[in-house]
Structures are given as structure tokens and as C-alpha cells.
Design an enzyme around this catalytic site. Structure first.
Site, PDB file in Angstrom:
ATOM      1  CB  ALA A  91      -0.921  -0.005   1.221  1.00  0.00           C
ATOM      2  N   GLY A 140       0.805   5.278  -0.108  1.00  0.00           N
ATOM      3  CA  GLY A 140      -0.537   5.444   0.401  1.00  0.00           C
ATOM      4  C   GLY A 140      -1.566   6.162  -0.431  1.00  0.00           C
ATOM      5  CE  LYS A 168      -2.501   2.336  -7.242  1.00  0.00           C
ATOM      6  NZ  LYS A 168      -1.247   3.120  -7.131  1.00  0.00           N
ATOM      7  CG  ASP A 187       7.211 -10.907   2.716  1.00  0.00           C
ATOM      8  OD1 ASP A 187       6.455 -10.746   1.735  1.00  0.00           O
ATOM      9  OD2 ASP A 187       8.318 -11.471   2.640  1.00  0.00           O
ATOM     10  CG  ASP A 232      -0.095  -0.201  -7.403  1.00  0.00           C
ATOM     11  OD1 ASP A 232       0.382  -0.664  -8.454  1.00  0.00           O
ATOM     12  OD2 ASP A 232       0.086   0.974  -7.039  1.00  0.00           O
ATOM     13  CB  CYS A 239       3.356   2.095 -12.306  1.00  0.00           C
ATOM     14  SG  CYS A 239       4.641   1.778 -11.069  1.00  0.00           S
TER      15      CYS A 239
END
Length: 410
Positions: A234, A237, A239, A280, A296, A349
């Protein structure tokens, strides 16, 4: 003797380029160390701008340098790196040649100043110019194939500044306050160059910085209405903030303590809430299943080349393979944490098929095709119902990062 004005920024830029090209560091990781002796915000920004323009246009800059020397300079020769900086300042940052020479040659104390001065003078007398789009390194162009020309066109300039608003209903208000454009509700686009923390709305947490492409995965989950979502990997942050603002109860998991601290700081600034977990994802076991999962995934980030042109020179087949293996492992674990009737969004990305399209074949969930209603004008889903963005898209309004996004349900 007084130090030459602007020399601190040039020395920092040289350190940045050394960190990226010799040690393989990212621009972001190298930045603080390279600019630790630079006090002014403007000089720090100039150091990064010089380094970034060198990395963005390096193939073309080297071509100009080689055209003005009797025999090629070694790739890692300090004089070549300094000449790249000098040309980038003149051709890209519109620095007057006399200022380029003064600060550039000072970087070569005890070195081949005469050679550098001669090469630069030759090129200025020729009134050379760069092409409209940067030439990609051969390996990168081969990887991107028939997309390479379009992507390169999107890399010609640093990107504008995109903001995601905490409250999309205030889009028009902040558009006026910040003199920005909007490509969809909850989004603003500003000209680059401002000190972000001094802009209206920052202190009260009305918005956060996030490329419009990076905002699309969370948008695809819609309103949370109090349901539980897992934001895997995450930090830092963006998102997580989106999901919380959309009404989800967010569990934000990341392995990095430093990046989670940044996420917590952003939550505090915006007044949004999420449960943070440092773990993890490959070994963590959730206590319950989730109504939605957003993965993501860690990736090579080649889609961010507009603002991080170091990826053009750091990323190769080995890094892509390593990331693809990690992504496949994360997908395999995370899909089992979804409740019946839940939604799973996967994003990277990256511009590499291995990190995007190729990952979908192992996902045995039901496809939930992405529709035009989820996207800003000018973007379309693929025939499979995925989304693939490239830096060459939306060029008429400032472009966007390269992303791959897919959505499934149970």
C-alpha cells in the site's frame, strides 16, 4: 574566493547521475544524499532537473558529443557526463551558454577542461538541436516494439502535477483555487514547478499528489459503503487514501517501515482512517477474507519514465523477470483472500507485458471488464476488458503514466 553561483546544484546533479549510472540507484533514493549540501529548494529542484534531462535525452546527447570528438569518450568518463549536463542545460533548460560553460568547467577541476570547452563550443556554433522525442536506448526500444515511438513521444517533457481530491464534489472549488484543469471528477492537473507543501489545500489534507493513471485502480472498486478492502503493497498510500475517501474500511499492508510511516503521515494530514500492517505479503496470513482486494504490485516502474527517466537505463531483462516472479506469487496468494462476490483489482506501473498482460493467464477468477464509464475521456479498455496506458496517450492534455490494470470477481 567566493564559490560560483549555482555550482552546488551542478555538483549535486553530477552526484545524482553517478548514483544512477554507476551504482544503479533510483533518482528518488539517490536524491537526499546527493543534495544534502544544497540548502535552497530551487537549487535542489535544479539538480534533479539537470540529472533527469540528461537521463531522458542521454542517447541523443551522446550522439551530439560523439559528433564533435575525434574518437569516442568512454561512457563513464567524467568529461562525458559533464558534457551531457552542459548540453542538457543549454538545449533543455534554456540556460545561457556562458553560464553553462562557467559552471560546467568548474566540475572538471584538474581534468580535461579544454576538451569539454572545445566540444561544447563546437556544438553551440553548429546550433545543434535535439529531436522532437528522445531516442530510446536500443534494448528499451526493442522491448517496447511497435509502442516505442508513441511512448518516446510521451517522454519528451517532465509531466504536469496531478492531484487526487479527498472529496470529488469539490473539484470545481479546487480547480479555481489552484488554477488547475480536471480530466475527471476528483482529479486536478497543475503546471509543474510549485513547492507542493505551500499550495492551498495541502495542510488541511484536501488532496494528495497522484498521477491520474495511478488513481484509476482504486476508482475501479467504487464506493465502499463500509465494506472491507485489503490494499496490498500500500505505501506510500495514495490508493489507501482514495479507498478510505470512497468509504471502504481499509487494511493497508506494506513491508517497508519507512514507507508505512509516510502513509500514516498522509492519513493524519487528510483526516482519513485505515488500519496499517507491516508485513511481507508472501508470508502474512489475514484473519478474515475481504470484500475487495487491490494489489498494486511491486514492479520495475518503467511506466513512470516521464518523471523517473532513470528506469530507461537501470531496468533490463533480469529485473523484469524478478518482478514478474514476485507478482505471480503475490497474485496466487492474494486471490484466495477474497470473499464470494468480491472484487479483485491488479495493477502495475510497468510498460512490460511480463508484468501486466502475461500475469492474467494464471488468475482463475471471473473477469470484470473495465468500461468507458470508469475512465477519463481519451482512454479505452482493451478487447479483453483490461486497461493499458502508455505515456504517449492523452498527450494533448499532458499525458499520463504507463499502467496495466485488470479486474476480476468471485
Amino acid at each position: 574566493m567566493a564559490e560560483l553561483q549555482g555550482i552546488h546544484a551542478r555538483r549535486a546533479a553530477l552526484r545524482l547521475l553517478d548514483a544512477v549510472l554507476r551504482r544503479g540507484e533510483t533518482l528518488d533514493i539517490a536524491f537526499n544524499g546527493a543534495t544534502k549540501d544544497v540548502r535552497k529548494f530551487e537549487d535542489k529542484a535544479l539538480a534533479r532537473a539537470i540529472a533527469a534531462e540528461v537521463l531522458r535525452w542521454m542517447v541523443d546527447l551522446d550522439g551530439l558529443i560523439d559528433s564533435a570528438t575525434k574518437k569516442p569518450l568512454p561512457d563513464d568518463a567524467k568529461v562525458r557526463i559533464v558534457l551531457r549536463m552542459m548540453l542538457a542545460q543549454w538545449l533543455r533548460l534554456q540556460t545561457p551558454p556562458h553560464a553553462v560553460v562557467a559552471t560546467g568547467l568548474d566540475l572538471l577541476a584538474g581534468g580535461p577542461k579544454r576538451l569539454a570547452h572545445g566540444v561544447f563550443s563546437t556544438l553551440t556554433k553548429r546550433e545543434v538541436a535535439l529531436p522532437l522525442a528522445p531516442t530510446l536506448p536500443a534494448e528499451v526500444a526493442a522491448r517496447w516494439g511497435d509502442r516505442a515511438a508513441s511512448i518516446a513521444a510521451g517522454l519528451a517533457d517532465p509531466p504536469p502535477l496531478d492531484l487526487t481530491l479527498r472529496d470529488p464534489a469539490e473539484t470545481e472549488h479546487w480547480q479555481v483555487q489552484l488554477s488547475g484543469d480536471s480530466l475527471m471528477p476528483g482529479h486536478l492537473r497543475l503546471a509543474r514547478g510549485d513547492n507542493i507543501e505551500k499550495l492551498p489545500g495541502f495542510a488541511e489534507g484536501a488532496w494528495w499528489v497522484q498521477d491520474i493513471a495511478a488513481s484509476l485502480p482504486a476508482r475501479l472498486l467504487g464506493d465502499g459503503e463500509g465494506r472491507h478492502v485489503l490494499d496490498l503493497c500500500a505505501a506510500p498510500g495514495g490508493k489507501t487514501l482514495q479507498l478510505a475517501a470512497q468509504g471502504w474500511k481499509v487494511t493497508a499492508l506494506d513491508i517497508s517501515k519507512r514507507r508505512l510511516e509516510l502513509l500514516k503521515s498522509n492519513l493524519k494530514r487528510t483526516g482519513l482512517a485505515a488500519s496499517t500492517v507491516r508485513a511481507d505479503a508472501l508470508t502474512w496470513e489475514p484473519k478474515h477474507q475481504f470484500d475487495a482486494i487491490l494489489l498494486d504490485a511491486p514492479c520495475t516502474a518503467t511506466g513512470t519514465a516521464r518523471r523517473h527517466p532513470d528506469v530507461l537505463h537501470r531496468i533490463g531483462a533480469r529485473q523484469i523477470e524478478e518482478m514478474a516472479e514476485l507478482q505471480a506469487a503475490l497474485l496466487d496468494r492474494a486471490k484466495g483472500w477474497l470473499k464470494p462476490g468480491g472484487i479483485f483489482v491488479y495493477a502495475t506501473c510497468s510498460l512490460e507485458r511480463e508484468e501486466g498482460e502475461d500475469q492474467t493467464s494464471a488468475v482463475d477468477l471471473a473477469p470484470l471488464p473495465i468500461g468507458l464509464e470508469n475512465l477519463p475521456a481519451g482512454l479505452e479498455p482493451t478487447a479483453e476488458g483490461w486497461l493499458r496506458t502508455d505515456p504517449g496517450m492523452l498527450g494533448e492534455v499532458g499525458g499520463l503514466d504507463g499502467f496495466f490494470i485488470a479486474r476480476w470477481g468471485t
